[in-house]
Design a protein around this motif. Structure first.
Motif, PDB file in Angstrom:
ATOM      1  N   ASN A   1      -4.379  22.669 -34.061  1.00  0.00           N
ATOM      2  CA  ASN A   1      -5.335  21.636 -33.674  1.00  0.00           C
ATOM      3  C   ASN A   1      -5.172  21.278 -32.209  1.00  0.00           C
ATOM      4  O   ASN A   1      -6.103  21.403 -31.433  1.00  0.00           O
ATOM      5  CB  ASN A   1      -5.180  20.399 -34.558  1.00  0.00           C
ATOM      6  CG  ASN A   1      -6.022  19.221 -34.073  1.00  0.00           C
ATOM      7  OD1 ASN A   1      -7.101  19.422 -33.534  1.00  0.00           O
ATOM      8  ND2 ASN A   1      -5.523  18.012 -34.238  1.00  0.00           N
ATOM      9  N   GLU A   2      -3.979  20.870 -31.808  1.00  0.00           N
ATOM     10  CA  GLU A   2      -3.817  20.466 -30.412  1.00  0.00           C
ATOM     11  C   GLU A   2      -2.351  20.397 -30.033  1.00  0.00           C
ATOM     12  O   GLU A   2      -1.461  20.416 -30.884  1.00  0.00           O
ATOM     13  CB  GLU A   2      -4.452  19.090 -30.183  1.00  0.00           C
ATOM     14  CG  GLU A   2      -3.806  17.986 -31.016  1.00  0.00           C
ATOM     15  CD  GLU A   2      -4.034  16.596 -30.444  1.00  0.00           C
ATOM     16  OE1 GLU A   2      -4.472  16.478 -29.287  1.00  0.00           O
ATOM     17  OE2 GLU A   2      -3.721  15.630 -31.153  1.00  0.00           O
ATOM     18  N   ILE A   3      -2.127  20.320 -28.725  1.00  0.00           N
ATOM     19  CA  ILE A   3      -0.784  20.096 -28.209  1.00  0.00           C
ATOM     20  C   ILE A   3      -0.806  18.777 -27.441  1.00  0.00           C
ATOM     21  O   ILE A   3      -1.740  18.505 -26.687  1.00  0.00           O
ATOM     22  CB  ILE A   3      -0.305  21.286 -27.337  1.00  0.00           C
ATOM     23  CG1 ILE A   3       1.137  21.078 -26.864  1.00  0.00           C
ATOM     24  CG2 ILE A   3      -1.225  21.544 -26.138  1.00  0.00           C
ATOM     25  CD1 ILE A   3       1.812  22.367 -26.375  1.00  0.00           C
ATOM     26  N   ASN A   4       0.189  17.943 -27.694  1.00  0.00           N
ATOM     27  CA  ASN A   4       0.303  16.653 -27.009  1.00  0.00           C
ATOM     28  C   ASN A   4       1.540  16.716 -26.127  1.00  0.00           C
ATOM     29  O   ASN A   4       2.657  16.775 -26.641  1.00  0.00           O
ATOM     30  CB  ASN A   4       0.428  15.531 -28.026  1.00  0.00           C
ATOM     31  CG  ASN A   4      -0.827  15.415 -28.886  1.00  0.00           C
ATOM     32  OD1 ASN A   4      -1.867  15.001 -28.418  1.00  0.00           O
ATOM     33  ND2 ASN A   4      -0.717  15.836 -30.141  1.00  0.00           N
ATOM     34  N   THR A   5       1.342  16.710 -24.822  1.00  0.00           N
ATOM     35  CA  THR A   5       2.480  16.914 -23.920  1.00  0.00           C
ATOM     36  C   THR A   5       3.319  15.647 -23.729  1.00  0.00           C
ATOM     37  O   THR A   5       4.473  15.742 -23.312  1.00  0.00           O
ATOM     38  CB  THR A   5       2.016  17.461 -22.555  1.00  0.00           C
ATOM     39  OG1 THR A   5       1.010  16.597 -22.026  1.00  0.00           O
ATOM     40  CG2 THR A   5       1.441  18.866 -22.709  1.00  0.00           C
TER      41      THR A   5
ATOM     42  N   ASN B   1     -11.108  14.759 -22.953  1.00  0.00           N
ATOM     43  CA  ASN B   1      -9.857  14.303 -22.343  1.00  0.00           C
ATOM     44  C   ASN B   1      -9.349  12.977 -22.851  1.00  0.00           C
ATOM     45  O   ASN B   1      -9.402  11.983 -22.130  1.00  0.00           O
ATOM     46  CB  ASN B   1     -10.037  14.175 -20.833  1.00  0.00           C
ATOM     47  CG  ASN B   1      -9.829  15.488 -20.154  1.00  0.00           C
ATOM     48  OD1 ASN B   1      -8.697  15.924 -19.942  1.00  0.00           O
ATOM     49  ND2 ASN B   1     -10.925  16.159 -19.846  1.00  0.00           N
ATOM     50  N   LEU B   2      -8.851  12.950 -24.051  1.00  0.00           N
ATOM     51  CA  LEU B   2      -8.273  11.707 -24.534  1.00  0.00           C
ATOM     52  C   LEU B   2      -7.292  12.020 -25.641  1.00  0.00           C
ATOM     53  O   LEU B   2      -7.018  13.187 -25.927  1.00  0.00           O
ATOM     54  CB  LEU B   2      -9.385  10.772 -25.034  1.00  0.00           C
ATOM     55  CG  LEU B   2      -9.238   9.297 -24.658  1.00  0.00           C
ATOM     56  CD1 LEU B   2      -9.343   9.067 -23.179  1.00  0.00           C
ATOM     57  CD2 LEU B   2     -10.268   8.463 -25.373  1.00  0.00           C
ATOM     58  N   GLY B   3      -6.748  11.005 -26.247  1.00  0.00           N
ATOM     59  CA  GLY B   3      -5.825  11.204 -27.355  1.00  0.00           C
ATOM     60  C   GLY B   3      -5.856   9.986 -28.230  1.00  0.00           C
ATOM     61  O   GLY B   3      -6.710   9.102 -28.047  1.00  0.00           O
ATOM     62  N   SER B   4      -4.932   9.925 -29.175  1.00  0.00           N
ATOM     63  CA  SER B   4      -4.821   8.782 -30.088  1.00  0.00           C
ATOM     64  C   SER B   4      -6.102   8.530 -30.861  1.00  0.00           C
ATOM     65  O   SER B   4      -6.364   7.412 -31.295  1.00  0.00           O
ATOM     66  CB  SER B   4      -4.421   7.502 -29.338  1.00  0.00           C
ATOM     67  OG  SER B   4      -3.113   7.623 -28.874  1.00  0.00           O
TER      68      SER B   4
ATOM     69  N   ASP C   1      -6.830  18.556 -21.892  1.00  0.00           N
ATOM     70  CA  ASP C   1      -8.244  18.899 -21.957  1.00  0.00           C
ATOM     71  C   ASP C   1      -8.513  19.742 -23.199  1.00  0.00           C
ATOM     72  O   ASP C   1      -8.215  20.936 -23.242  1.00  0.00           O
ATOM     73  CB  ASP C   1      -8.671  19.640 -20.695  1.00  0.00           C
ATOM     74  CG  ASP C   1     -10.181  19.755 -20.618  1.00  0.00           C
ATOM     75  OD1 ASP C   1     -10.785  18.975 -19.853  1.00  0.00           O
ATOM     76  OD2 ASP C   1     -10.759  20.593 -21.338  1.00  0.00           O
ATOM     77  N   LYS C   2      -9.084  19.119 -24.204  1.00  0.00           N
ATOM     78  CA  LYS C   2      -9.257  19.813 -25.482  1.00  0.00           C
ATOM     79  C   LYS C   2     -10.098  21.078 -25.345  1.00  0.00           C
ATOM     80  O   LYS C   2      -9.897  22.036 -26.081  1.00  0.00           O
ATOM     81  CB  LYS C   2      -9.863  18.875 -26.526  1.00  0.00           C
ATOM     82  CG  LYS C   2      -8.932  17.736 -26.940  1.00  0.00           C
ATOM     83  CD  LYS C   2      -9.463  17.009 -28.156  1.00  0.00           C
ATOM     84  CE  LYS C   2      -8.765  15.689 -28.430  1.00  0.00           C
ATOM     85  NZ  LYS C   2      -7.323  15.784 -28.638  1.00  0.00           N
ATOM     86  N   LEU C   3     -11.014  21.093 -24.404  1.00  0.00           N
ATOM     87  CA  LEU C   3     -11.879  22.256 -24.241  1.00  0.00           C
ATOM     88  C   LEU C   3     -11.148  23.420 -23.566  1.00  0.00           C
ATOM     89  O   LEU C   3     -11.140  24.547 -24.065  1.00  0.00           O
ATOM     90  CB  LEU C   3     -13.133  21.841 -23.460  1.00  0.00           C
ATOM     91  CG  LEU C   3     -14.282  22.821 -23.431  1.00  0.00           C
ATOM     92  CD1 LEU C   3     -14.685  23.249 -24.833  1.00  0.00           C
ATOM     93  CD2 LEU C   3     -15.467  22.194 -22.699  1.00  0.00           C
TER      94      LEU C   3
END
Ligand code: ADP
Ligand code: MG
Ligand code: MG
Length: 354
Positions: free
Chosen positions: A313-317, A187-190, A136-138
Motif C-alpha cells: 500500500n505505502e511506505i511511511n518514512t 501528498n499527505l498521510g494519517s 508522494d503516493k503517485l
C-alpha cells in the motif's frame, strides 16, 4: 559525554497534532542519561520556536504559548555564526543530531531534510529523495511498479484537469476502476483527505474534498483486505520487524481511528502464513531500499481477503511514534525496546554522516 539531540516537532501539516503526540512519547522514552534533549516546535504556520518544558504541554499544544521566542535556532552555516541553539543569556549549544518527529508535508517529504543537509548536522531518518518519493503516493506507486512490487490498480487526476473536464474525468475513473474507489490527496498521510467512494456522487465529493489538501489526486481500486504493517530499520544493513495487523474499527482506517478514539485493534505478530510473513518482510526491505531509504520506515500492505493476494500500500518514512503507534510496538515484539530503538535511530543518523 552526552549527545545533544534536538527533537523537531509540530509542523506545517495536517498531521501537526499527530506529531505532538509522537514527540511526547519519544520525549518520555528517550534515555536522558545519554542525551541532552532540546525540543524545537514548529507552528502550523511554519514558525520555529524553542520550547523547554513538559511532555504534557507539547501534547496539548500549550507549548506554543509557553515557547521562548528569543532563543535563536541557527541551522544555516552563515559567516562566523555557529550552527546550533543560542539562548538569551548567551549560552550556546551545538546540536549533534536532529530528530524530526514530523509527519506529512514539510516534515516527511524531504523539504526539512534538505535544510538538515545544508546545516551539515546528522539527522534521524530518510534523506531528501526517499522522503519525497515516500510522501508522494503517485510517484511512489510508479517507483514500486517499476520494481515489480504488487499494487492495486490506480489512476490519478489533477485539480486543473478535473475542474475543467469533470464529467470526462469521472468517466475515465469509472472506466479504469470499479467501486469502491479510494480517493487520496497525493501528498499527505494519517488518512487526512482520504475517502472511500461507492458511487459517482461520492467520487465527485471525495475528489473535491481531497483537492482541498493537494492538487494531485490518486484514485485506487478499493480492496476488501487485511492490513499488515512492517517496521524497517537500518542504513546499508536493513532489518524488518515482525509484521503486525491493524484491524480498523470502522469501514477503513481513518484519522479518528488512528489518533482520536483509537478504536481499532492490532495483532503482533499478524496471524498470517509463514510464507506471507517472509514475503511481506522481504518486500518491505526491498521497497525501503528501492526509494533509497535510510534510518526507518513503516511499510504497509494489504492481503486480499478473498484471493489472498498481497499488495504493497505505502511506505511511511516518518511513521507515527505515539504510544499507540505500530512502528515502536512492532519493534518491541521483535525484541527491540522503545528506548533502545531511539538509541539505534540516533546511531544510524550519526553513521550515515561518516
Ligand atoms: P495514509 O498515508 O493517509 O495512511 P493510506 O493509503 O494508508 O493513507 O490509506 C489510509 C487507509 O485507507 C488505509 O489504512 C486503509 O484502511 C484504507 N485504504 C486505502 N487504500 C485502500 C484500498 N485501495 N483498498 C482498501 N482500503 C484502502
Ligand atoms: Mg501514509
Ligand atoms: Mg497508511
Amino acid at each position: 559525554s552526552k549527545l545533544n539531540v534536538a527533537l523537531i516537532f509540530g509542523g506545517k501539516s495536517g498531521e501537526h497534532e499527530v506529531s505532538l503526540s509522537s514527540t511526547a512519547s519519544i520525549y518520555k522514552h528517550i534515555d536522558k542519561n545519554k542525551y541532552n534533549v532540546f525540543t524545537i516546535g514548529i507552528t502550523k504556520d511554519g514558525r520555529w520556536m524553542y520550547y523547554e518544558g513538559s511532555e504534557e504541554n507539547i501534547k496539548n499544544g500549550q507549548w506554543e504559548n509557553l515557547a521562548n521566542k528569543n532563543v535563536e535556532i541557527n541551522l544555516i552555516p552563515v559567516g562566523n555564526r555557529e550552527v546550533g541553539i543560542k539562548f538569551e543569556d548567551g549560552r550556546f549549544e551545538k546540536i549533534d543530531v536532529l530528530f524530526p518527529v514530523l509527519h506529512g508535508p514539510y516534515g516527511e517529504d524531504g523539504k526539512i531534510q534538505g535544510l538538515f543537509e545544508i546545516s551539515q548536522i546528522p539527522y534521524v531518518g530518510c534523506g531528501v529523495l526517499a522522503s519525497s518519493v515516500g510522501m508522494d503516493k503517485l510517484v511512489c506507486k510508479k517507483v514500486f511498479s517499476q520494481m515489480g512490487l504488487p499494487q492495486v490498480n490506480y489512476t490519478y487526476t489533477t485539480k486543473i484537469v478535473f475542474n475543467n473536464n469533470t464529467e470526462e474525468e469521472l468517466n475515465k475513473i469509472e472506466r479504469e476502476l470499479d467501486y469502491p474507489v479510494f480517493v487520496k490527496p497525493a501528498n499527505l498521510g494519517s488518512s487526512v483527505g482520504i475517502s472511500k467512494a461507492t458511487n459517482r456522487k461520492e467520487l465527485l465529493n471525495g475528489i473535491n474534498e481531497a483537492l482541498k489538501f493537494d492538487s494531485r489526486i490518486v484514485l485506487e481500486q478499493g480492496v476488501d483486505a487485511r492490513e499488515i504493517e512492517v517496521s524497517v530499520l537500518g542504513n546499508e544493513e536493513v532489518k524488518a520487524s515482525i509484521a503486525g495487523e491493524i484491524k480498523p474499527a470502522k469501514d477503513f482506517y481513518d484519522y479518528e481511528d488512528k489518533y482520536i478514539n483509537g478504536a481499532s485493534t492490532y495483532e503482533i505478530p499478524a496471524k498470517i502464513s509463514d510464507a506471507d510473513m517472509e514475503n511481506i518482510r522481504k518486500m518491505a526491505v526491498d521497497a525501503f531500499k528501492g526509494i533509497d531509504g535510510k534510518g526507518l520506515s513503516r511499510v504497509d500492505f494489504f492481503i486480499d481477503r478473498k484471493s489472498g493476494e498481497i499488495f504493497i500500500n505505502e511506505i511511511n518514512t516518518l511513521p507515527g511514534f505515539t504510544n499507540i503507534s505500530m512502528y515502536p510496538k512492532m519493534w518491541e515484539v521483535t525484541g527491540l525496546e522503545y528506548s533502545n530503538l531511539i538509541d539505534k535511530l540516533i546511531e544510524l543518523a550519526i553513521d550515515s554522516k561518516k
